[in-house]
Design an enzyme around this catalytic site. Structure first.
Site, PDB file in Angstrom:
ATOM      1  N   THR A 118       0.838  -1.210   0.000  1.00 30.77           N
ATOM      2  CA  THR A 118       0.000   0.000   0.000  1.00 30.77           C
ATOM      3  C   THR A 118       0.869   1.255   0.000  1.00 30.77           C
ATOM      4  O   THR A 118       0.568   2.237  -0.692  1.00 30.77           O
ATOM      5  CB  THR A 118      -0.904   0.000   1.253  1.00 30.77           C
ATOM      6  OG1 THR A 118      -1.654  -1.214   1.248  1.00 30.77           O
ATOM      7  CG2 THR A 118      -1.840   1.187   1.281  1.00 30.77           C
TER       8      THR A 118
ATOM      9  N   HIS B 134       2.113   1.861  -3.405  1.00 27.37           N
ATOM     10  CA  HIS B 134       1.094   2.506  -4.256  1.00 27.37           C
ATOM     11  C   HIS B 134       1.064   4.015  -4.007  1.00 27.37           C
ATOM     12  O   HIS B 134       0.954   4.804  -4.944  1.00 27.37           O
ATOM     13  CB  HIS B 134      -0.306   1.934  -3.972  1.00 27.37           C
ATOM     14  CG  HIS B 134      -0.474   0.515  -4.439  1.00 27.37           C
ATOM     15  ND1 HIS B 134      -0.309   0.152  -5.750  1.00 27.37           N
ATOM     16  CD2 HIS B 134      -0.799  -0.619  -3.768  1.00 27.37           C
ATOM     17  CE1 HIS B 134      -0.515  -1.151  -5.859  1.00 27.37           C
ATOM     18  NE2 HIS B 134      -0.804  -1.648  -4.676  1.00 27.37           N
TER      19      HIS B 134
END
Ligand code: NAD
Ligand code: ZN
Ligand code: ZN
Length: 346
Positions: free
Chosen positions: A40, A43
């Site tokens: 995450t 990202h």
């Protein structure tokens, strides 16, 4: 204090100075020692479509951590300065139907640290005391820092019975590898893994998988099915790749009447034929979100204290926080499994 911040709508992070957080009366101020870098975070680092929709800079990022309690708010009784802690990064609203029925992990107003509110890639972070988790002294700090992904793996494996069943992990990344070991320890009859990265296939074998398959090889699904009893597929598939082909494959290798747990998060439509994949096969499908608060945390602790698994071999890289760029690069290159940033240096 130093903190790793997303400062604007472009790729990268900035190591900068931000003000010390203020400690509200139900908060615990934590001096961060170790943090885990997650997909995450990558990202958000790369600023992909998901990140640009969800994250509002400027924001201190990071959600996997352990540290030492520095100070507590006046209403906090169960923690004191010096306690070693980690914490649940999903902050439920506390008063909705889900929060009040023990399902805070699916609270519709959930806020995730380092995504929706200030995170742990900093010298200090505050967290409401109900989300803070006291660590047993036997649990090493590097392992304590990755309870979040460890909990995702635990929650997924425990979402259905695996004892006496054949289990396949689709995607042996950080979470999939941990799930191999948990499934084995939880009594799965066999654990196999499907993973394109050869290094991670080897790690899956080291981690309890009795067979591994490379989804980039033509004919792998036929070989997979041929290796299952009656050639009909496995009892349980844990989807941990988040890739559209991985998700479609999960439904091709599960046996009719079997179970699929979906943890991986695809970025868009996956083109699944529901009739063939699920309905005619009578497959049970479960969506998995986060960790159960706090049943999953107790399970994670128990497996470690009972020596059912050792997460240390999955921690492939460690960097002081100011070398964060190297940390993100090893993950982007697919070399790292779990990468730890150390915040104890000046
Ligand atoms: N639902 C939740 O609450 C939750 C929480 C954390 C993470 N996630 C998601 O879970 C997934 C796994 O997380 P992670 O941190 O282990 O990620 P990761 O990137 O470390 O692991 C994904 C793995 O899948 C492999 N893969 C890619 N294509 C594949 C295919 N076609 N078949 C099989 N494997 C394939 C990759 O090589 C990689 O090793 C991600 O999609 C992540 O976003 C979901
Ligand atoms: Zn994470
Ligand atoms: Zn709620």
């Amino acid at each position: 204090m130093p903190a790793l911040q997303k400062q604007g709508p472009t790729s990268g992070f900035t190591l900068t100075e931000v003000p010390l957080p203020t400690v509200a009366k139900s908060d615990v101020l934590i001096r961060i020692e170790k943090t885990g870098v997650c997909g995450t975070d990558v990202h958000i680092y790369q600023w992909d479509e998901w990140a640009s929709r969800r994250v509002h800079p400027p924001l201190v990022i990071g959600h996997e951590f352990m540290g030492i309690v520095e100070e507590v708010g006046e209403a906090v009784e169960n923690f004191k300065p010096g306690d070693r802690v980690s914490g649940e990064g999903h902050i439920g609203c506390g008063h909705c139907y889900f929060c009040r029925t023990g399902q805070g992990h699916i609270c519709r107003q959930v806020q995730i640290i380092g995504v929706d509110r200030s995170g742990c890639f900093a010298r200090f972070m505050t967290m409401q005391h109900g989300n803070v988790w006291k660590l047993k002294p036997e649990i090493p700090s590097d392992v304590a820092a990755i309870f979040d992904p460890y909990g995702n793996a635990m929650h997924t494996v425990m979402a259905q019975a695996v004892a006496g069943k054949s289990v396949t992990i689709m995607g042996a990344g950080a979470i999939g590898l941990i799930a191999c070991k948990i499934a084995e320890a939880a009594g799965a009859l066999s654990v196999s893994a499907v993973e394109p990265n050869p290094r991670k296939r080897q790690l899956a074998i080291d981690y309890g998988a009795s067979a591994v398959f490379d989804p980039t090889q033509a004919g792998w699904k036929d070989q997979f099915l041929a290796a299952t009893p009656e050639h009909v597929g496995v009892d349980v598939v844990l989807e941990m790749s988040g890739s559209a082909p991985g998700i479609r494959s999960a439904f091709e290798i599960v046996r009719p009447g079997g179970e699929v747990a979906l943890l991986g998060i695809p970025s868009g439509d996956v083109g699944l034929n529901l009739s063939e994949a699920i309905i005619f096969k009578a497959v049970t499908v479960r969506g998995i979100n986060g960790r159960l608060m706090f049943e999953t945390w107790y399970q994670c602790e128990r497996f470690l204290l009972d020596h059912k698994l050792d997460l240390m071999p999955l921690i492939t890289h460690r960097f002081p926080f100011h070398q964060y760029k190297e940390a993100f690069e090893v993950l982007e290159r697919g070399e790292g499994v779990k990468v730890i940033l150390d915040w104890t240096q000046a």
